[in-house]
Design a protein around this motif. Structure first.
Motif, mmCIF file in Angstrom:
data_model
loop_
_atom_site.group_PDB
_atom_site.id
_atom_site.type_symbol
_atom_site.label_atom_id
_atom_site.label_comp_id
_atom_site.label_asym_id
_atom_site.label_seq_id
_atom_site.Cartn_x
_atom_site.Cartn_y
_atom_site.Cartn_z
ATOM 1 N N ALA A 187 21.542 9.902 -139.318
ATOM 2 C CA ALA A 187 21.946 10.792 -140.416
ATOM 3 C C ALA A 187 23.414 10.629 -140.771
ATOM 4 O O ALA A 187 23.807 10.867 -141.920
ATOM 5 C CB ALA A 187 21.666 12.248 -140.044
ATOM 6 N N PHE A 188 24.225 10.198 -139.792
ATOM 7 C CA PHE A 188 25.675 10.164 -140.015
ATOM 8 C C PHE A 188 26.222 8.752 -140.176
ATOM 9 O O PHE A 188 27.425 8.531 -140.033
ATOM 10 C CB PHE A 188 26.381 10.891 -138.870
ATOM 11 N N ALA A 189 25.338 7.810 -140.492
ATOM 12 C CA ALA A 189 25.757 6.408 -140.608
ATOM 13 C C ALA A 189 26.847 6.225 -141.662
ATOM 14 O O ALA A 189 27.766 5.416 -141.487
ATOM 15 C CB ALA A 189 24.557 5.531 -140.938
ATOM 16 N N ASN A 190 26.776 6.975 -142.756
ATOM 17 C CA ASN A 190 27.754 6.813 -143.840
ATOM 18 C C ASN A 190 29.114 7.423 -143.515
ATOM 19 O O ASN A 190 30.094 7.170 -144.223
ATOM 20 C CB ASN A 190 27.224 7.446 -145.126
ATOM 21 N N TYR A 191 29.186 8.221 -142.465
ATOM 22 C CA TYR A 191 30.445 8.881 -142.112
ATOM 23 C C TYR A 191 31.115 8.259 -140.895
ATOM 24 O O TYR A 191 32.270 8.556 -140.585
ATOM 25 C CB TYR A 191 30.183 10.362 -141.793
ATOM 26 N N ARG A 192 30.414 7.380 -140.208
ATOM 27 C CA ARG A 192 30.789 6.950 -138.874
ATOM 28 C C ARG A 192 32.197 6.365 -138.778
ATOM 29 O O ARG A 192 32.867 6.539 -137.767
ATOM 30 C CB ARG A 192 29.757 5.931 -138.379
ATOM 31 N N ASP A 193 32.652 5.678 -139.806
ATOM 32 C CA ASP A 193 33.955 5.010 -139.743
ATOM 33 C C ASP A 193 35.058 5.779 -140.461
ATOM 34 O O ASP A 193 36.169 5.267 -140.608
ATOM 35 C CB ASP A 193 33.847 3.600 -140.336
ATOM 36 N N THR A 194 34.776 6.988 -140.893
ATOM 37 C CA THR A 194 35.800 7.773 -141.590
ATOM 38 C C THR A 194 36.738 8.429 -140.575
ATOM 39 O O THR A 194 36.319 8.770 -139.458
ATOM 40 C CB THR A 194 35.162 8.867 -142.462
ATOM 41 N N PRO A 195 38.004 8.621 -140.940
ATOM 42 C CA PRO A 195 38.956 9.253 -140.012
ATOM 43 C C PRO A 195 38.491 10.638 -139.555
ATOM 44 O O PRO A 195 38.671 11.003 -138.382
ATOM 45 C CB PRO A 195 40.246 9.335 -140.828
ATOM 46 N N GLU A 196 37.887 11.404 -140.460
ATOM 47 C CA GLU A 196 37.453 12.751 -140.102
ATOM 48 C C GLU A 196 36.350 12.713 -139.049
ATOM 49 O O GLU A 196 36.348 13.504 -138.097
ATOM 50 C CB GLU A 196 36.965 13.492 -141.348
ATOM 51 N N PHE A 197 35.426 11.773 -139.195
ATOM 52 C CA PHE A 197 34.329 11.680 -138.229
ATOM 53 C C PHE A 197 34.830 11.155 -136.885
ATOM 54 O O PHE A 197 34.410 11.642 -135.827
ATOM 55 C CB PHE A 197 33.229 10.762 -138.770
ATOM 56 N N LEU A 198 35.742 10.192 -136.910
ATOM 57 C CA LEU A 198 36.294 9.659 -135.664
ATOM 58 C C LEU A 198 37.070 10.732 -134.907
ATOM 59 O O LEU A 198 37.004 10.814 -133.672
ATOM 60 C CB LEU A 198 37.198 8.457 -135.965
ATOM 61 N N ALA A 199 37.787 11.579 -135.644
ATOM 62 C CA ALA A 199 38.512 12.682 -135.007
ATOM 63 C C ALA A 199 37.538 13.680 -134.398
ATOM 64 O O ALA A 199 37.774 14.228 -133.307
ATOM 65 C CB ALA A 199 39.418 13.369 -136.024
ATOM 66 N N LEU A 200 36.429 13.900 -135.078
ATOM 67 C CA LEU A 200 35.414 14.823 -134.568
ATOM 68 C C LEU A 200 34.793 14.278 -133.289
ATOM 69 O O LEU A 200 34.573 15.015 -132.328
ATOM 70 C CB LEU A 200 34.350 15.031 -135.647
ATOM 71 N N MET A 201 34.496 12.967 -133.254
ATOM 72 C CA MET A 201 33.947 12.365 -132.035
ATOM 73 C C MET A 201 34.934 12.476 -130.879
ATOM 74 O O MET A 201 34.519 12.725 -129.740
ATOM 75 C CB MET A 201 33.612 10.891 -132.291
ATOM 76 N N LYS A 202 36.202 12.333 -131.160
ATOM 77 C CA LYS A 202 37.199 12.450 -130.096
ATOM 78 C C LYS A 202 37.200 13.848 -129.512
ATOM 79 O O LYS A 202 37.294 14.025 -128.295
ATOM 80 C CB LYS A 202 38.589 12.095 -130.651
ATOM 81 N N ARG A 203 37.076 14.860 -130.369
ATOM 82 C CA ARG A 203 37.015 16.239 -129.881
ATOM 83 C C ARG A 203 35.786 16.469 -129.019
ATOM 84 O O ARG A 203 35.785 17.308 -128.110
ATOM 85 C CB ARG A 203 37.004 17.224 -131.063
ATOM 86 N N ALA A 204 34.712 15.734 -129.315
ATOM 87 C CA ALA A 204 33.473 15.876 -128.540
ATOM 88 C C ALA A 204 33.434 14.960 -127.318
ATOM 89 O O ALA A 204 32.413 14.898 -126.630
ATOM 90 C CB ALA A 204 32.264 15.573 -129.445
ATOM 91 N N ASN A 205 34.532 14.236 -127.052
ATOM 92 C CA ASN A 205 34.641 13.317 -125.918
ATOM 93 C C ASN A 205 33.697 12.134 -126.019
ATOM 94 O O ASN A 205 33.374 11.494 -125.008
ATOM 95 C CB ASN A 205 34.400 14.044 -124.587
ATOM 96 N N VAL A 206 33.235 11.830 -127.232
ATOM 97 C CA VAL A 206 32.315 10.717 -127.459
ATOM 98 C C VAL A 206 33.129 9.491 -127.853
ATOM 99 O O VAL A 206 34.047 9.566 -128.657
ATOM 100 C CB VAL A 206 31.302 11.071 -128.578
ATOM 101 N N LYS A 207 32.768 8.340 -127.279
ATOM 102 C CA LYS A 207 33.507 7.096 -127.563
ATOM 103 C C LYS A 207 33.079 6.490 -128.891
ATOM 104 O O LYS A 207 31.915 6.551 -129.257
ATOM 105 C CB LYS A 207 33.273 6.096 -126.433
#
Length: 397
Positions: free
Chosen positions: A377-397
């Protein structure tokens, strides 16, 4: 030498009854009369040294394992017969993993712990059931409550029985699915495997740890090994292998795993749910509609959102919009799976709502964050700065 190898393997048997009864018996096996006589040369000295070191190491391991086995067995009293009966009944109910049976199983496990507070199996079963019911239980109950109870019961189990691989697995599930403390999850799953490497559950859940660490190949290896270990009566492992294969862009193989399950269990809801996801990701609407029409999915919030995702991507966007609007109208105090909600917003192409929901999911320690990077579902957002920052908050690599 062969006799040393045989002795080591005997000394490492899981069942103490199958090991050497005494150090003398071990010594006889290592250097008995059947051992080939080595010529007295410098090689003799090295051979003797090697066997001596092996003997010391194996005797040490044998002594420690025998002591641990005897110590734990001696320190644990015989379980109360009524508590044992309650645990057997609870285990049978917990297999269904639906909301009604979750409540009944938990109630019986609690009754067993009250009947015999030192019965480790009762606490371990309670811990595992809380963790599974957090994932498959009542749609209106916050999984955080169940996961907290699972962690408390698992630590109680470890205190009573430090050799409980199930308790370490359950605590690993807490770290994985709730706390997003993936390093601690890995440590617990590794501890469980170290106690008993023949159990499939820690291998299965460790695959999700690898997904969180962006290591899809290790995830696939781990769940494949779980499949090798799992009894044929546990088809969910094949379905979860299909999930990892789907993430790894191996759709034909993923479909084959699901088909193998449905050949023997045509009504398997988990398998049908995976097949729908295999279909909706590439937009195979007719196939997804056929699956949804023949086998309604379990009424978890994630599965409800999966149906709404299908509506949004397959020409029925108003139905999907009605779904998310109905959730937005719910009053405070009602649990919402914001990760699942973000899926539907992504299908509706509402980026603001996607990130609003995902940020709530991270704040609430949503159970599904471990596969945030991999979800279609999130393939189109995966490389955006906002999504990368969100993954960092979730401790996901």
């Amino acid at each position: 030498p062969v006799q040393v190898e045989d002795a080591v393997l005997t000394a490492l048997q899981k069942d103490p009854a199958n090991r050497f009864a005494t150090a003398g018996a071990l010594q006889s096996a290592l250097v008995g009369d059947t051992a080939p006589r080595v010529r007295r040369s410098i090689s003799m000295r090295y051979a003797t040294w090697g066997i001596g070191v092996s003997c010391v190491l194996v005797i040490g391991a044998l002594t420690m394992r025998t002591w641990q086995s005897g110590h734990h067995a001696a320190s644990r009293p015989t379980p109360d017969s009524a508590a044992k009966r309650l645990v057997l009944e609870a285990e049978d109910q917990a297999k269904s993993r639906d909301p009604a049976h979750c409540k009944m199983a938990i109630a019986k496990f609690v009754q067993a712990t009250e009947t015999d507070s030192t019965y480790a199996a009762a606490w371990g079963g309670l811990a595992k059931t809380h963790a599974l019911c957090a994932l498959f239980g009542p749609v209106d109950r916050d999984p955080a409550v169940e996961f907290a109870d699972a962690k408390t019961a698992s630590e109680k189990t470890i205190g009573l029985d430090p050799a409980s691989w199930e308790a370490y697995t359950t605590r690993g599930m807490f770290h994985l699915f709730h706390a997003q403390d993936f390093a601690d999850a890995q440590r617990d799953f590794t501890a469980a495997i170290g106690i008993d490497s023949t159990q499939y559950e820690p291998w299965l859940y460790r695959a999700w740890y690898y997904l969180a660490m962006n290591d899809i190949d290790s995830a696939e290896k781990s769940v494949r090994h779980a499949k090798e270990l799992a009894p044929t009566a546990v088809p969910v492992v094949r379905v979860r292998l299909a999930t990892v294969l789907r993430f790894n862009n191996k759709l034909p193989e993923a479909e084959n795993e699901v088909a193998q399950v449905l050949q023997t269990e045509s009504g398997n809801i988990v398998a049908h749910g995976e097949q729908v996801q295999i279909d909706v990701a590439p937009g195979r609407c007719d196939s997804a509609a056929s699956v949804l029409g023949s086998a309604p999915l379990a009424a978890t919030q994630y599965n409800r959102a999966l149906v709404a995702y299908y509506w949004a991507t397959c020409g029925q966007a108003p139905l999907a919009q009605h779904f998310v609007d109905s959730i937005a109208k719910q009053g405070p105090g009602n649990y919402v799976d914001h990760f699942a909600l973000a899926m539907v917003y992504a299908a509706l192409r509402d980026s603001n709502k996607v990130f609003e929901a995902l940020n709530r999911a991270v704040a609430e320690h949503n159970w599904a964050l471990f596969f945030l990077r991999w979800h279609y579902a999130f393939a189109n957002y995966r490389d955006t700065p906002e999504f990368l920052a969100l993954m960092k908050r979730a401790n996901v690599k």
